[in-house]
Design a protein around this motif. Structure first.
Motif, short mmCIF file in Angstrom:
data_model
loop_
_atom_site.label_atom_id
_atom_site.label_comp_id
_atom_site.label_asym_id
_atom_site.label_seq_id
_atom_site.Cartn_x
_atom_site.Cartn_y
_atom_site.Cartn_z
N MET A 36 -6.06 9.59 24.79
CA MET A 36 -5.98 8.15 25.04
C MET A 36 -6.50 7.36 23.84
O MET A 36 -6.91 6.21 23.98
N ASP A 40 -15.03 10.49 26.29
CA ASP A 40 -13.58 10.72 26.34
C ASP A 40 -13.04 10.95 24.94
O ASP A 40 -12.14 11.76 24.72
N HIS A 63 -11.11 1.58 29.77
CA HIS A 63 -11.54 2.50 28.71
C HIS A 63 -11.55 1.82 27.35
O HIS A 63 -11.43 2.48 26.32
N HIS A 87 -4.03 4.68 33.44
CA HIS A 87 -5.30 5.35 33.14
C HIS A 87 -5.61 5.21 31.66
O HIS A 87 -4.77 5.46 30.80
N ASP A 133 -13.24 5.53 35.19
CA ASP A 133 -12.16 6.35 35.76
C ASP A 133 -11.70 5.83 37.12
O ASP A 133 -10.84 6.45 37.75
N HIS A 182 -18.99 6.46 28.40
CA HIS A 182 -17.78 7.04 28.98
C HIS A 182 -16.69 7.15 27.92
O HIS A 182 -16.05 8.20 27.76
N HIS A 225 -20.04 12.58 32.48
CA HIS A 225 -20.02 11.11 32.37
C HIS A 225 -21.28 10.51 32.99
O HIS A 225 -21.82 9.52 32.49
#
Ligand SMILES: [Zn+2]
Length: 166
Positions: free
Chosen positions: A117, A110, A69, A64, A44, A106, A7
């Protein structure tokens, strides 16, 4: 999700290449590269912060992979950057833009690494980005980190850019 090293590293490399090959160094001070790298990990923060809020309130306030995000958060930083640029506030415009780049990278990472997610990347909307399921790079995370770091170090040495860091 990608490992913390990736990241940070991916954003630092991207911004450093921009700094060397697109912008002049005096227009792109080194602190922006460092700030971008930190912003690359920042989403994060919802892990420790969410845990702390849960400990204090007993409720799931910050899950999370939701607010921090969301691509919309990155877009918000770019929008602020464009606004500040229009007001000729170039320093804070650049700061806002590199934070946007960090958050954007980021979420992309991910996505590529397969985070589970996918339904949160457009939070608060619940559209699932199915392209995120295609990559599933997580099992190879350590190897990719190492290869990228070596390639970047070789690039920095070959092009005599290591001294720029001191
Ligand atoms: Zn993440």
């Amino acid at each position: 999700m990608a490992y913390a090293v990736m990241h940070i590293l991916a954003v630092i490399i991207f911004l450093d290449l921009l700094r060397h090959y697109v912008f002049k160094k005096n227009k792109f001070p080194r602190y922006l590269v460092v700030l971008g790298g930190i912003a690359g990990l920042a989403p994060d923060i919802d892990i420790p912060l969410g845990g702390l809020l849960h400990l204090i309130t007993g409720k799931e306030i910050l899950s999370h992979g939701t607010l921090t995000h969301s691509f919309l958060l990155a877009l918000a930083f770019f929008a602020v950057g464009i606004f500040l640029h229009s007001k000729k506030n170039y320093v804070w415009s650049r700061i806002s833009n590199v934070i946007g780049v960090g958050i954007f990278f980021h979420i992309l990472l991910d996505c590529f690494y397969g985070s589970g997610m996918e339904k949160f990347f457009l939070w608060p909307f619940t559209k699932i980005l199915s392209a995120c399921n295609l990559w599933d790079l997580y099992p190879y995370g350590n190897h990719i980190d190492a290869v990228l770091l070596v390639l970047w170090l070789v690039h920095e040495e070959v092009h005599q850019k290591v001294k720029d860091w001191f």
